[in-house]
Scaffold this active site. Sequence first.
Site, PDB file in Angstrom:
ATOM      1  N   CYS A 338      48.576  43.048  40.603  1.00 39.07           N
ATOM      2  CA  CYS A 338      48.583  42.503  39.240  1.00 39.07           C
ATOM      3  C   CYS A 338      49.816  42.860  38.408  1.00 39.07           C
ATOM      4  O   CYS A 338      50.355  41.971  37.721  1.00 39.07           O
ATOM      5  CB  CYS A 338      47.296  42.859  38.506  1.00 39.07           C
ATOM      6  SG  CYS A 338      46.579  44.453  38.877  1.00 39.07           S
ATOM      7  N   ARG A 367      45.897  51.536  50.033  1.00 37.32           N
ATOM      8  CA  ARG A 367      44.985  52.419  49.308  1.00 37.32           C
ATOM      9  C   ARG A 367      44.505  53.531  50.238  1.00 37.32           C
ATOM     10  O   ARG A 367      44.231  53.291  51.412  1.00 37.32           O
ATOM     11  CB  ARG A 367      43.788  51.633  48.769  1.00 37.32           C
ATOM     12  CG  ARG A 367      44.190  50.543  47.795  1.00 37.32           C
ATOM     13  CD  ARG A 367      43.009  49.762  47.278  1.00 37.32           C
ATOM     14  NE  ARG A 367      43.440  48.575  46.547  1.00 37.32           N
ATOM     15  CZ  ARG A 367      42.627  47.643  46.087  1.00 37.32           C
ATOM     16  NH1 ARG A 367      41.318  47.756  46.284  1.00 37.32           N
ATOM     17  NH2 ARG A 367      43.094  46.589  45.442  1.00 37.32           N
ATOM     18  N   GLN A 385      45.310  41.265  50.343  1.00 41.23           N
ATOM     19  CA  GLN A 385      44.344  40.639  49.439  1.00 41.23           C
ATOM     20  C   GLN A 385      44.671  39.164  49.249  1.00 41.23           C
ATOM     21  O   GLN A 385      45.838  38.804  49.128  1.00 41.23           O
ATOM     22  CB  GLN A 385      44.395  41.316  48.067  1.00 41.23           C
ATOM     23  CG  GLN A 385      43.597  42.589  47.961  1.00 41.23           C
ATOM     24  CD  GLN A 385      43.510  43.029  46.509  1.00 41.23           C
ATOM     25  OE1 GLN A 385      44.505  43.090  45.812  1.00 41.23           O
ATOM     26  NE2 GLN A 385      42.308  43.346  46.060  1.00 41.23           N
ATOM     27  N   ASP A 387      44.835  37.394  46.679  1.00 43.09           N
ATOM     28  CA  ASP A 387      44.859  37.716  45.263  1.00 43.09           C
ATOM     29  C   ASP A 387      45.303  36.520  44.432  1.00 43.09           C
ATOM     30  O   ASP A 387      46.087  35.695  44.895  1.00 43.09           O
ATOM     31  CB  ASP A 387      45.840  38.866  45.036  1.00 43.09           C
ATOM     32  CG  ASP A 387      45.330  39.848  44.007  1.00 43.09           C
ATOM     33  OD1 ASP A 387      44.354  39.529  43.320  1.00 43.09           O
ATOM     34  OD2 ASP A 387      45.917  40.941  43.900  1.00 43.09           O
ATOM     35  N   HIS A 389      46.002  35.539  39.968  1.00 46.98           N
ATOM     36  CA  HIS A 389      45.870  35.876  38.555  1.00 46.98           C
ATOM     37  C   HIS A 389      46.045  34.608  37.736  1.00 46.98           C
ATOM     38  O   HIS A 389      46.982  33.845  37.967  1.00 46.98           O
ATOM     39  CB  HIS A 389      46.887  36.946  38.154  1.00 46.98           C
ATOM     40  CG  HIS A 389      46.639  38.252  38.833  1.00 46.98           C
ATOM     41  ND1 HIS A 389      47.267  38.602  40.005  1.00 46.98           N
ATOM     42  CD2 HIS A 389      45.774  39.251  38.537  1.00 46.98           C
ATOM     43  CE1 HIS A 389      46.821  39.785  40.395  1.00 46.98           C
ATOM     44  NE2 HIS A 389      45.915  40.197  39.525  1.00 46.98           N
ATOM     45  N   LYS A 469      33.365  42.420  35.698  1.00 49.74           N
ATOM     46  CA  LYS A 469      33.646  41.554  36.848  1.00 49.74           C
ATOM     47  C   LYS A 469      32.378  40.913  37.386  1.00 49.74           C
ATOM     48  O   LYS A 469      31.265  41.383  37.144  1.00 49.74           O
ATOM     49  CB  LYS A 469      34.335  42.351  37.961  1.00 49.74           C
ATOM     50  CG  LYS A 469      33.489  43.484  38.527  1.00 49.74           C
ATOM     51  CD  LYS A 469      34.170  44.155  39.710  1.00 49.74           C
ATOM     52  CE  LYS A 469      33.313  45.288  40.256  1.00 49.74           C
ATOM     53  NZ  LYS A 469      33.795  45.780  41.553  1.00 49.74           N
ATOM     54  N   HIS A 515      41.722  38.327  36.976  1.00 54.24           N
ATOM     55  CA  HIS A 515      42.017  38.750  38.340  1.00 54.24           C
ATOM     56  C   HIS A 515      40.932  38.165  39.244  1.00 54.24           C
ATOM     57  O   HIS A 515      39.750  38.189  38.877  1.00 54.24           O
ATOM     58  CB  HIS A 515      41.954  40.270  38.493  1.00 54.24           C
ATOM     59  CG  HIS A 515      42.743  41.047  37.491  1.00 54.24           C
ATOM     60  ND1 HIS A 515      43.843  41.788  37.830  1.00 54.24           N
ATOM     61  CD2 HIS A 515      42.581  41.218  36.156  1.00 54.24           C
ATOM     62  CE1 HIS A 515      44.317  42.394  36.755  1.00 54.24           C
ATOM     63  NE2 HIS A 515      43.566  42.060  35.724  1.00 54.24           N
TER      64      HIS A 515
END
Length: 642
Positions: A338, A367, A385, A387, A389, A469, A515
Site C-alpha cells: 500500500c 512477512r 498478494q 493486491d 488499492h 474489513k 485495500h
Amino acid sequence: MADIAVRLEDGDPVSVPAHTTVKEVLGKLLSGKQRKQTLAAYINGTAVDLSYELTVDTVLTPIKADSEKGLDILRHSTAHIMAQAVRDIFGSDVKVAIGPAIENGFYYDFYREEPFSPDDFVQIEARMTEISAAALPFVRREVARKETIDLFRQQDEKYKVEILEEIGDETISLYQQGEFIDLCRGPHLPDTSWSREFKLLRVAGAYWRGDEKKDVLQRIYGTAFFDKKALTKHLNDLEEAKKRDHRRLGKELQLFTINDQIGPGLILWQPKGAQLRRLIEDYWKDEHYRHGYELLYTPHIARQDLWKTSGHLDFYSENMYASMEIDDVKYQLKPMNCPFHIGIFKSDKRSYRDFPIRWAELGTVYRYERAGALHGLLRVRGFTQDDAHIFCREDQLEEEIFNILDLNLHILKTFGFSDYDVYLSTRPEKSVGRDDIWEKSTEALKQALEKKGLGYELDPGEGVFYGPKIDIKIKDQLGRSWQCSTIQVDFNLPERFDMAYTGSDNTDHQPIMIHRALMGSLERFVGVLIEHYAGVFPLWFAPVQARIMNITDDQTKYCEAVYNELRKAGVRVEKDLRNEKLNYKIREAQMGKIPYMLIIGEKEKETGTVTVRLRDGKNLPPMSIKEFCEKIDRECREGRGI
C-alpha cells in the site's frame, strides 16, 4: 430468602428461590427432550454450567448439544478428560500445561521427557473411556488465588503456577473431575459421561507460551463429537484430507518445492507449478482490466522511514524483517504494497474527476512467520498478494465496495468456490485514527454487504490497525474454511501520508483508500486449489492439458508433428515417446492428473487423427488435430465463463 424470576428469552417467567441451580430451573422451563439435550446455558451473554446458582432475576438461553457452543464445551471438557487420563497413566513423569478446544477438536500440552507413541495413545484412550463411563461430575470451585498457587506448587505443576502468577484476579475458578483438578474458566459438561465419542489424532511439538526460548512441550491433538456417526465422518474427512494434502500432491505433480538451503517458507515454483501460476495470473489480469483496473509494479524494499509514516513499525513490526543499510540509510523488505501505491498517487496532481482510481498489483511481500507455523504453500515467508488499492471520493465509497464484492465473488466462482462465510471485522485494540472515521468506514462496509444481500457475522476487534474489513472465507470440497479475500476501508493512511486531490470547489480534499485482495496470496490460493480439486484441475488452468503417447516407435515422427501443431495452437501438451507398454504410459498420465491422453498408433498415423482418452478412463472417438484444438478451446472458454 426472597424468590427470583427466571425465564427463557421467549417465555414466561417462573418464580424460584434464590440459589436455585440452572439445571433445576431448566427442569421447570423445558420439556423432557429439550432438557436432556441441554448441557449449559447463557445468562446475560455469559456461558455457565448447569450447576451455577442463580441469585437475581435472570433470562436463560439453553446451550444444547447440537449447537456450535455445545460442541465447543464437549471438546474442552474432553481435553480435561484426556489430561486426567495422561496423569493417571504417567503420574509425576508428566506436567500439564493448557488444553483448549480448537476448530474441529482440542489439544492439551504436556511436558514429558519421553515422546508419546501410538501405543501410548491406545492406553490413554482406554483410560478416557473408563473416566467417561464413571460419569464423574465436573465440579467448579472458586478458590483464593494464593491457595490455588499453593495447591499447584504442591503438585509440582510449574506451568499452572506460572499462569496463576500472571493473573491479577483474587479469586480463581477450578474444575475437578475425580481426583484431577485443573485451572479453568469453564463452563464444562455436567459430567464425563457426555463425552463418549472421541479420538486422539496426533502429537506435535509446541513451545510453552509460543516462546522459542521456553520449554518444548508435547501437544496431543484429538477430536470429539456427541455421536459416533459424526465422529466417523470427521475421521473419514481427515483421511481424505491427507490424500489431498497440497504438500504431497505438489511433490507428486511437480508443482513446487521448498529447499532448506535456500530457506524455509520460500517457494520454488517448478515448470508445471509456474505454468499453473501463470494461468491464474493471466486470468486475474484480464478480469481486472475488464473491471476498470490498471496494473502497477513496485520494488521489494523501501526506506525504513516509509514504514514509520505508514504505522507499520509501530503496529506490525513483529511481522517485519530486520532492516538493512544501503548508503548509510536503513531499508526494509516490504510487508505490504500500500505505501508504494500511495507514492504513485502522490507523483502527480489529482482531481475529483480522476476518481475512482483502481490500481492492482501482483506484489511480492515478506512477512516473518515462526518456523513452527510454516506450512507448505499455506503459511510462507515470501508471497505474492493479488493486491489492489482503490482511491475514491466519499460519495463513491459504497458503490466501489459493492463493485469489489461483485468482482470478488465472480472470480471465486470461476475457480469453483461458491460456498463461503462473510465476516465484518471491527476496530482492534491497537489501532490508529479517530472514532468517527472508524464508525464511518465500518458503516460503509456494512451497507455494501446488505445492499449485496450477503449475510455476515460480526468479528469484533479483528480489523487491521488502520481500518475495518470484510473477510470472505471460502469452503472447499471437504467443507473446510480458508481465509482468502479481504476488503479494507482506510481513511487513516491517506491522512498519515498527507494525500490530497482538488475537489469541485477548487480546494484540497483527502481521498478514501480501499485495500483489497481477492485470492489473498497466490501461494495460499494455489495450495487451496490443489486440496479443493485433489490435483485434478479443471481443463482451463490445468498445467498440462494433454499428453501424446505412441504405441510403437513407428509413430514417433507423427507424434512429434502433432506435438508441434498443438503447441502452436496454444494447447499445453507433453509427449511420452518412451519404449514402454501403452498401459504403463496411461497409468502414469492418470497419476499425473492429466485431462487428456492422445494415443497414436498406425491407424491414427495413416488417417491424421488422434484417439482421445480422458483421465477417468473414458474413450472418445478419433478426431483430427483441428477438432481436438477446437474442443480444448471451447472447454477452456466455458470454464472461464467466456
